[in-house]
Design a protein around this motif. Structure first.
Motif, PDB file in Angstrom:
ATOM      1  N   GLU A   1       0.804  -1.293  -0.162  1.00  0.00           N
ATOM      2  CA  GLU A   1      -0.018  -0.146  -0.141  1.00  0.00           C
ATOM      3  C   GLU A   1       0.840   1.453   0.012  1.00  0.00           C
ATOM      4  N   LEU A   2       2.193   1.138   0.204  1.00  0.00           N
ATOM      5  CA  LEU A   2       2.946   2.303   0.298  1.00  0.00           C
ATOM      6  C   LEU A   2       3.489   2.596  -1.322  1.00  0.00           C
TER       7      LEU A   2
ATOM      8  N   ALA B   1       3.253   4.266  -4.306  1.00  0.00           N
ATOM      9  CA  ALA B   1       2.217   5.215  -4.945  1.00  0.00           C
ATOM     10  C   ALA B   1       1.648   4.768  -6.216  1.00  0.00           C
ATOM     11  N   GLN B   2       0.346   4.979  -6.471  1.00  0.00           N
ATOM     12  CA  GLN B   2      -0.472   4.518  -7.613  1.00  0.00           C
ATOM     13  C   GLN B   2      -0.556   5.922  -8.402  1.00  0.00           C
TER      14      GLN B   2
ATOM     15  N   SER C   1       5.047  16.765  -2.230  1.00  0.00           N
ATOM     16  CA  SER C   1       5.482  15.487  -1.646  1.00  0.00           C
ATOM     17  C   SER C   1       6.416  15.707  -0.368  1.00  0.00           C
TER      18      SER C   1
ATOM     19  N   ARG D   1       5.437   5.997   6.769  1.00  0.00           N
ATOM     20  CA  ARG D   1       4.322   5.950   5.716  1.00  0.00           C
ATOM     21  C   ARG D   1       4.791   6.575   4.665  1.00  0.00           C
ATOM     22  N   TYR D   2       5.978   6.989   4.262  1.00  0.00           N
ATOM     23  CA  TYR D   2       6.458   7.645   3.018  1.00  0.00           C
ATOM     24  C   TYR D   2       5.726   6.784   1.632  1.00  0.00           C
ATOM     25  N   ARG D   3       5.634   7.740   0.640  1.00  0.00           N
ATOM     26  CA  ARG D   3       4.968   6.923  -0.689  1.00  0.00           C
ATOM     27  C   ARG D   3       6.317   6.649  -1.219  1.00  0.00           C
TER      28      ARG D   3
ATOM     29  N   GLY E   1       6.233   8.422  -5.942  1.00  0.00           N
ATOM     30  CA  GLY E   1       6.321   8.549  -4.452  1.00  0.00           C
ATOM     31  C   GLY E   1       7.170   9.901  -4.008  1.00  0.00           C
ATOM     32  N   ASP E   2       7.334   9.912  -2.800  1.00  0.00           N
ATOM     33  CA  ASP E   2       8.206  10.922  -2.093  1.00  0.00           C
ATOM     34  C   ASP E   2       9.616  10.866  -2.700  1.00  0.00           C
TER      35      ASP E   2
END
Length: 341
Positions: free
Chosen positions: A13-14, A16-17, A26, A328-330, A335-336
């Motif tokens: 879930e981490l 990024a979609q 971000s 919980r970074y992406r 992502g981040d």
């Protein structure tokens, strides 16, 4: 080194979609490679880490709609091409799926015949060299038929193609985005420039190396796929002036880093060049030019995380990744980001 040294657990879930609505909102994990100290910021705060006279180096490669879906002319079997490198005017190196359908001499049809391709040869990495046949302008046909080749871990359809491009992308040729640059806006770049930072561009067209996993247990045996790069005289002169003044060079992404390290001498000065690089950077590599690295969070056991570990130290990087998972970074392309100074 054993590939398992670059593995970490990542909850799915981490991954990024989709990109954030605002590029520079971000999160940013700042890692100080000397001490391992970490700070947690928002990306637009990165401006605070620059000093007058520093130089920011960006990769201006632009992603082409390199994914083509078609069928074999005789059997009608479905095929997927991903364009990697233009070898000559109409001859390209491509990834094919499924490979068993792409035998020598096979002809494939895209867009009901608007574009055709014949397989000429096999590549060392398992892809194909193909020749395209068409009437008109290839780039216009590709814009009409092609799709953005987003990574396979992104399952959600990308609504806005521009979000898989950096705001400064000007040189078409990549099969994937240099994703560390996706966080920058024109406004943020202007704030950095106003601070007295020089901003320059190199080009590295992202190719097979981004898609190809490391399949060997001992990473030293892995061979990188060659990718085309260019660095201009003007850019080289500005970078060299920065080094002479004792100021820092900030590389945006692993693509920029590999290009700079490819064209640098042992003293850290660079030469204007164009060509192909297959430089593989992993722990033990001695950096010559890059002083700070802006990057995303990368896949476990990938050549990208190996480069980051080479730059900041494996233990520090893996600890930072552990902290990023905990907070919980992406992760990955949308992502981040990390700043390593």
């Amino acid at each position: 080194m054993d590939i398992k040294e670059f593995y970490y657990e990542l909850p799915s879930e981490l991954i990024a979609q989709e990109p954030l609505k605002e590029r520079d909102k971000s999160r940013l994990l700042v890692l100080k490679r000397g001490t391992g100290e970490m700070e947690h910021k928002i990306f637009y705060e990165i401006v605070d880490y620059f000093e007058k006279g520093d130089c920011l180096v960006l990769n201006n490669s632009k992603v082409i709609p390199a994914r083509l879906i078609g069928e074999r002319e005789d059997t009608k079997g479905a095929i997927e091409f991903v364009l990697l490198n233009r070898v000559k005017e109409n001859i390209w190196e491509v990834l094919v799926k499924p490979g068993r359908r792409a035998k020598l001499g096979s002809v494939f049809v895209f867009g009901k015949g608007l574009l055709k391709a014949r397989v000429l040869d096999y590549t060392e990495a398992g892809g194909r060299f193909v020749e395209f046949y068409y009437e008109g302008i290839f780039e216009e046909i590709l814009d009409k038929l092609g799709e953005m080749p987003v990574p396979p871990y992104i399952k959600k359809k990308l609504e806005d193609k521009d979000r898989y491009q950096t705001v400064y992308a000007t040189c078409p040729g990549s099969a994937a985005a240099p994703t560390a640059g996706l966080h920058f806006t024109n406004e943020l770049l202007e704030k950095i420039r106003v601070k007295g930072v020089k901003i320059v561009y190199i080009t590295l067209h992202v190719g097979l190396g981004t898609f190809r996993p490391v399949k060997v247990k001992e990473i030293e045996k892995h061979k990188m796929h060659a990718e085309y790069y260019e660095i201009s005289e003007e850019t080289a002169n500005i970078i060299n002036a920065t080094k002479e003044e004792g100021k820092r060079l900030f590389a945006v992404g692993t693509t920029t880093t590999r290009t700079l390290e490819t064209v640098s001498n042992p003293e850290g000065f660079v030469t204007a060049k164009k060509g192909f690089t297959d430089l593989f950077i992993y722990p033990g590599y001695k950096f010559k030019t890059v002083d700070a690295l802006i990057t995303n969070f990368h896949l476990p056991e990938s050549t990208l995380i190996m480069l980051v570990c080479a730059f900041a130290g494996r233990e520090k990087v893996m600890k930072a990744y552990e902290e990023a998972v905990k907070r919980r970074y992406r992760f990955f392309s949308f992502g981040d980001a990390m700043l390593i100074i």
